[in-house]
Enzyme design. Structure first.
Site, PDB file in Angstrom:
ATOM      1  N   ILE A  14       4.230  39.582-102.759  1.00 40.43           N
ATOM      2  CA  ILE A  14       3.727  40.749-103.496  1.00 40.43           C
ATOM      3  C   ILE A  14       2.512  41.297-102.753  1.00 40.43           C
ATOM      4  O   ILE A  14       1.375  41.075-103.152  1.00 40.43           O
ATOM      5  CB  ILE A  14       3.374  40.413-104.960  1.00 40.43           C
ATOM      6  CG1 ILE A  14       4.552  39.710-105.638  1.00 40.43           C
ATOM      7  CG2 ILE A  14       3.017  41.689-105.732  1.00 40.43           C
ATOM      8  CD1 ILE A  14       4.363  39.460-107.123  1.00 40.43           C
ATOM      9  N   HIS A  15       2.745  41.956-101.645  1.00 38.67           N
ATOM     10  CA  HIS A  15       1.659  42.564-100.875  1.00 38.67           C
ATOM     11  C   HIS A  15       2.073  43.973-100.500  1.00 38.67           C
ATOM     12  O   HIS A  15       3.220  44.343-100.655  1.00 38.67           O
ATOM     13  CB  HIS A  15       1.426  41.815 -99.554  1.00 38.67           C
ATOM     14  CG  HIS A  15       1.018  40.405 -99.719  1.00 38.67           C
ATOM     15  ND1 HIS A  15       1.205  39.460 -98.763  1.00 38.67           N
ATOM     16  CD2 HIS A  15       0.437  39.775-100.757  1.00 38.67           C
ATOM     17  CE1 HIS A  15       0.753  38.310 -99.192  1.00 38.67           C
ATOM     18  NE2 HIS A  15       0.293  38.463-100.394  1.00 38.67           N
ATOM     19  N   ALA A  16       1.145  44.702 -99.949  1.00 47.34           N
ATOM     20  CA  ALA A  16       1.409  45.969 -99.296  1.00 47.34           C
ATOM     21  C   ALA A  16       2.442  46.815-100.043  1.00 47.34           C
ATOM     22  O   ALA A  16       2.284  47.075-101.232  1.00 47.34           O
ATOM     23  CB  ALA A  16       1.821  45.742 -97.845  1.00 47.34           C
ATOM     24  N   PRO A  18       5.656  46.344-101.185  1.00 47.77           N
ATOM     25  CA  PRO A  18       6.253  45.845-102.426  1.00 47.77           C
ATOM     26  C   PRO A  18       5.261  45.869-103.590  1.00 47.77           C
ATOM     27  O   PRO A  18       5.631  46.187-104.723  1.00 47.77           O
ATOM     28  CB  PRO A  18       6.642  44.409-102.074  1.00 47.77           C
ATOM     29  CG  PRO A  18       6.761  44.377-100.599  1.00 47.77           C
ATOM     30  CD  PRO A  18       5.810  45.388-100.071  1.00 47.77           C
TER      31      PRO A  18
END
Lengths: 86, 547
Positions: A14-16, A18
């Protein structure tokens, strides 16, 4: 309150991007959506910085809670979103 | 002539004046004569303006560098809508009576510090994103323009660091190359430089006094030269011309078949160990991934990843290859790639030890995880599995039985799995001798020339003193390859080479005459090899056989 658990398969976690998509989806959701890690730390799904700081990686299992509004619909929308994007 | 070394982000050569970008520390007025409410109104207006700029940059980046690179500007827009960030700014305005610009920078620094403290290098690079958007808002509030020079001749730009926003706003037609003092290979600026094909170095300790001096950015050698000597300049110019010519020539072959003048075709695949490698393979015109080294995932993380993690990576590789086949080799930890905890004790003789399929059949718990991940990835595109270090028929049969057991298990659980071809590595003399029988069990063979050489010649390839004795072009090795190809074809089994030997242009003709179906080489070797094959004519007399 309704909830489901989900194991992240997106290699980025769950980064950037997404995370950005999740924020959009959470804001469009009528309920308050929260992402909870197994260690108990949590973040509102509508907050990009808080979500990224949660540092959820690929392979981790998170609990997603949906509270308020039409919880049935919110839960279904979130489950679909996680399966499609995370 | 002065030289400063650096790390190459994007290869290439740039020649031109150096332009040093001096970003003066933002002169910010901390205090404000306005009320917090008035400053908040100014701040929200500046945020709106910043989002409009970012939307424009997003459009530009989409055109120039593609969707993945452009996504960062979308993220930046979202950061400006983040409740935590906005609340931090509001809090600073109300409790400290500061100016909007000061509050934007201070709030940005606060969150950047949060990310900088994280262990993950990827997350640490995100600190720059938050500072970047904060500075953008502050610049709008203080009326400061673009920090980089807008006029003058095309130049090599040198900057302490460069934000993605600044990188994207640069006029590509005037930018010859990019040099930064700080910045990681992971940074968005690095990704943008790569996507735009601008020669770039990072970690260069340049001198601000070099501004305007003639310079050479040499990506091949990873250095920046100031006031180059005429001789050096001539040599670099010649290399630059050659490189450009060669790159153009090779690029034209990207979508062409690897076929000889007399019409004999061979497929060229690429070897890969990561999603990035797969993207490079595709970019270099590979017809698929002929060898995905799954053990690279373990070596990168120091442990063996579980089913979900493996599946996530395999799926991404398969999707990246967009319909071209990916051959995933099951864990091949061994002599030169030791993995802790795989087969227990330290071995006296690791090259002959518990490696490849032996380790997998010994640790079936780990093997099953991997087979499940491969089967699941196959639901997203063409996938084959390949077993390394095969010496006996029973090993292939046992591995295939486990594969089918995993498939049945997935079906029972209602998890999607796709069709998977089964191949084996031919890299032991036993497998060569047994090729006829093995061909009945496998859909394809891939000859691992590095190990086949060391096992055939009984010469350790890790021992530099044995180089003369460990020759992969030894007639014994070449005869083994020929024997394997003939035996495989008698049973309708495809055969290729995935060792380093496959990329040797001097042997390409031999391999074609032996009837090999494919070669799998490093991504950067695909196009040079294709060019060579397209120049061959097998209808002419064979050159004196090398065997």
């Amino acid at each position: 309150m309704k909830q489901f658990t989900y194991t992240i398969t997106n290699p980025i976690g769950i980064h950037a991007r997404p995370a950005g998509l999740l924020v959009k989806a959470a804001k469009a959701c009528p309920s308050t959506v929260t992402v909870v890690r197994t260690d108990g730390r949590s973040a509102p799904a509508s907050g990009l910085i808080a979500l990224m700081a949660l540092c959820v990686k690929c392979g981790e299992t998170v609990t997603v809670t949906v509270e308020g509004g039409d919880e049935e619909a919110g839960l279904a929308a979130m489950e679909q979103f996680f399966q499609d994007n995370l | 002539m002065k030289t400063a070394a650096g790390k190459t982000i994007q290869n290439g050569i740039a020649i031109g004046p150096l332009r040093v970008c001096r970003r003066e520390a933002t002169q910010l007025c901390r205090t404000s004569a306005l009320t917090p409410e008035e400053e908040w109104t100014r701040f929200t207006a500046a945020c709106g303006e910043a989002r409009a700029q970012l939307a424009e940059l997003y459009g530009k980046a989409l055109d120039r560098a593609g969707r993945d690179s452009a996504a960062i500007f979308e993220i930046h827009q979202m950061l400006l809508e983040d409740d935590d960030y906005l609340e931090a700014v509001r809090d600073l305005l109300e409790t400290q009576g500061v100016s909007a610009a000061y509050a934007a920078i201070a709030a940005g620094e606060r969150f950047a510090a949060l990310f900088s403290a994280m262990e993950d290098s990827y997350m640490r690079s995100r600190a720059a994103d938050i500072e970047d958007v904060s500075r953008r808002v502050a610049d709008i509030l203080t009326g400061r323009g673009e920090p980089l020079p807008q006029e003058g001749p095309p130049a090599i730009l040198a900057a302490g660091s460069l934000t993605p926003g600044e990188a994207m706003a640069l006029d590509r037609s005037r930018l010859l190359g990019l040099v930064t003092r700080r910045g990681s290979e992971n940074s968005h600026t690095a990704i943008l430089a790569r996507a735009m094909g601008i020669p770039a170095l990072t970690g260069v300790d340049f001198d601000e006094g070099w501004d305007g001096r003639p310079a050479v950015l040499d990506g091949e050698r990873g250095c920046l030269c100031i006031d180059p000597d005429p001789d050096f300049l001539d040599a670099v110019r010649a290399r630059q011309t050659d490189a450009l010519r060669q790159a153009d020539r090779l690029r034209a072959l990207k979508d062409l078949p690897s076929v000889t003048l007399d019409g004999r075709e061979i497929r060229i695949y690429a070897n890969a160990g990561s999603v990035q490698d797969a993207a490079m393979a595709l970019d270099n015109g590979a017809q698929g991934i002929g060898l995905f080294r799954s053990e690279m995932l373990c070596l990168a993380s120091g442990s063996i990843p579980g089913e979900e993690q493996q599946f996530a990576v395999y799926r991404q590789v398969v999707e990246t290859m967009a319909g071209r086949r990916t051959v995933i080799r099951t864990l091949d930890a061994g002599a030169d790639k030791h993995l802790p905890g795989l087969c227990g004790d330290k071995e006296e003789n690791p090259a002959l030890g518990c490696r490849g399929i032996r380790a997998s059949l010994t640790r079936q718990d780990l093997f099953r995880q991997q087979l499940r991940a491969v089967l699941r990835a196959a639901a997203f595109g063409p996938v084959a599995v390949m077993f390394p270090m095969i010496a006996s028929l029973w090993e292939v049969r046992e591995a295939k039985a486990l594969l089918e057991a995993c498939r049945a298990e997935l079906e029972a659980q209602g998890v999607a799995a796709g069709p998977v071809e089964v191949g084996i590595m031919v890299e032991t003399p036993a497998a060569v001798v047994m090729a006829e029988e093995l061909a009945e069990e496998a859909d394809f063979f891939s000859i691992g020339t590095n190990d086949l050489t060391q096992y055939t010649l009984a010469a350790d390839r890790q021992n530099p003193g044995l180089e003369r004795f460990c020759d992969p072009r030894h007639p014994a090795v070449l005869r083994m390859i020929r024997h394997t190809a003939e035996a495989a074809h008698r049973h309708g089994c495809q055969v290729g080479i995935c060792g380093e030997l496959g990329a040797d242009p001097a042997l390409a003709e031999d391999f074609l005459r032996m009837g090999l179906d494919s070669l799998s080489v490093a991504p950067s070797a695909v196009l040079p090899l294709r060019e060579h094959i397209r120049s061959l004519d097998l209808s002419r007399d064979a050159k004196p056989a090398s065997q």
